[in-house]
Design an enzyme around this catalytic site. Structure first.
Site, short mmCIF file in Angstrom:
data_model
loop_
_atom_site.label_atom_id
_atom_site.label_comp_id
_atom_site.label_asym_id
_atom_site.label_seq_id
_atom_site.Cartn_x
_atom_site.Cartn_y
_atom_site.Cartn_z
CG HIS A 154 -1.82 -1.23 1.26
ND1 HIS A 154 -2.95 -1.39 0.49
CD2 HIS A 154 -1.68 -2.36 1.99
CE1 HIS A 154 -3.50 -2.57 0.76
NE2 HIS A 154 -2.74 -3.18 1.65
CB SER A 279 12.45 18.39 -19.19
OG SER A 279 11.62 19.53 -19.25
#
Length: 451
Positions: A154, A279
């Site tokens: 989780h 980027s």
């Protein structure tokens, strides 16, 4: 001009590979249909239905490279299928012997068999790529069999594991897929020869019809099925579903890797190539491009598997539409799977693993990741439930007071009395609570000897 990522000069090598594009190219499909037609003539000659001279002439004179592709495309659009236009041109190449082409066959016989030949070539490429990815993962698992890292459930720290264990779990799924690939080849790569309604009535009621089908299967190296499968599409469905499952397993790996690449984790990085993952505005970026492409392919493969399930629902002895779904879905599924495997091989072969960062991240919670170890150590004396309560209180104290677990545990006289300071320190070392991770990883690493 391109119209999809599969033939785009910009994207095609991100969503496919050159080898797989060739397997499912138009020229390859036409060649495979031609192979089927000539093999059918030879098979029928063996059984005595077609003269040997005619079969030999068909084999010698058929030239796929000499076909008028512009005419073939136009006629295919008009007819709705490529086989009749193809047979027309092949018959012209063969002269009088061309009258024996396509004897007793139907369009779907030729197209299905050609597709199976393409699938066989495609599965060869897939199996080889799966093996290369498995080898890369085994190397990672062996190298990091003792590299402690945080096991997460989780998205939270659960128990310590090793990175080798994680890689071994990844490869164990691909090992099973490798077995499935072998099984799928044996079960699903079938010749198709049934005639107009699947009964081979055009060759008469005797044994010759089935003998032709067996001979055709032998000529092409495909399985001779028990019965025509014109509308029983489970074989192709299994192949595409398997490709989707392989994609899903690769997607799980890519999802894990991309998260471990995040700045907060910083545990791994995809191989460095100048400019890769850059980027346009942020010079510091090094995006996990291969992982992203694998996840995208996995999601697209899920949709292709869904389409194949739709295509299984065919009416009576010939489908009214569902068959056409396969023409789009099968080639795309193979290309997506090939792309995912190619990206996975690149990414995993050069994956950069930061062992120190993994250990530092494991220590982020100050030893709380091994709270279960302490609980299980005192459970025989206190009972499991009481042990859970005591250690739970210690964990809460550690969190509230900003202490590590060992310090909090030493503030519980009962635990100190039962365990002692040295044992508490041992229990709070994640490297001492790895269970059978090492043994299971070793078993997976060594299992390649059984391939």
């Amino acid at each position: 001009m391109s119209s999809s990522v599969f033939d785009s000069f910009l994207y095609r090598d991100m969503f496919s590979t050159a080898d797989m594009r060739e397997v499912f190219s138009d020229t390859a499909f036409v060649r495979r249909m031609t192979d089927t037609e000539t093999a059918l003539a030879r098979a029928q000659a063996k059984v005595g239905i077609v003269p040997h001279e005619a079969a030999q002439r068909i084999t010698d004179r058929v030239r796929p490279a000499d076909l008028d592709l512009t005419r073939l495309r136009a006629d295919t659009e008009n007819v709705g299928y490529p086989v009749l236009p193809l047979v027309t041109q092949l018959a012209e190449q063969c002269g009088e012997a061309g009258g024996y082409l396509h004897w007793g066959a139907t369009t779907q016989d030729i197209m299905d068999t050609a597709t199976m030949l393409q699938c066989r070539d495609g599965l060869d490429l897939i199996a080889s790529a799966v093996d290369r990815v498995r080898a890369a993962l085994r190397r990672l698992a062996a190298e990091h069999i003792d590299t402690v890292t945080a096991g997460r459930t989780h998205l939270q720290h659960a128990l310590p594991v090793t990175f080798g264990f994680r890689a071994a779990v990844w490869v164990s799924a691909l090992d099973r897929h490798a077995e499935r690939l072998v099984q799928a080849r044996e079960r699903d790569l079938m010749v198709q020869f049934g005639g107009a309604a699947g009964t081979l009535a055009s060759l008469g009621p005797g044994p010759d019809a089935l003998a032709v089908r067996a001979a055709l299967a032998s000529e092409l190296g495909l399985r001779d099925p028990e019965i025509t499968w014109h509308v029983a599409r489970d074989g192709l469905n299994e192949i595409v579903a398997l490709l989707a499952a392989i994609g899903g397993s690769l997607g799980k790996i890519a999802w894990d890797v991309s998260m471990m690449c995040s700045s907060e984790f910083g545990e791994v990085a995809e191989p460095f190539v100048t400019g890769r993952g850059a980027s346009s505005t942020m010079p510091q970026k090094r995006n996990p491009i291969s992982s992203e492409l694998i996840v995208a392919a996995a999601k697209l493969l899920r949709d292709r598997a869904s389409s194949m399930l739709d295509a299984m629902m065919q009416d009576f002895e010939r489908a009214t539409g569902p068959w056409h779904l396969e023409w789009v879905t099968v080639p795309e599924a193979f290309q997506l799977a090939a792309s995912a495997l190619h990206q996975a091989e690149f990414m995993l072969t050069g994956l950069e693993v930061d062992i120190d960062r993994m250990r530092a991240n494991t220590a982020l919670t100050g030893g709380l990741i091994v709270a279960e170890a302490v609980m299980m150590a005192v459970a025989p004396v206190l009972g499991r439930q009481r042990a859970h309560e005591v250690v739970y209180e210690a964990c809460r104290d550690a969190i509230e007071q900003g202490q590590d677990l060992a310090t909090a545990l030493r503030r519980h006289p009962g635990l100190v009395a039962e365990l002692g300071h040295t044992r508490i320190d041992e229990l709070c070392d994640p490297a001492n609570y790895l269970g059978s991770a090492h043994a299971m990883t070793r078993d997976v690493v060594n299992s390649h000897s059984r391939d």
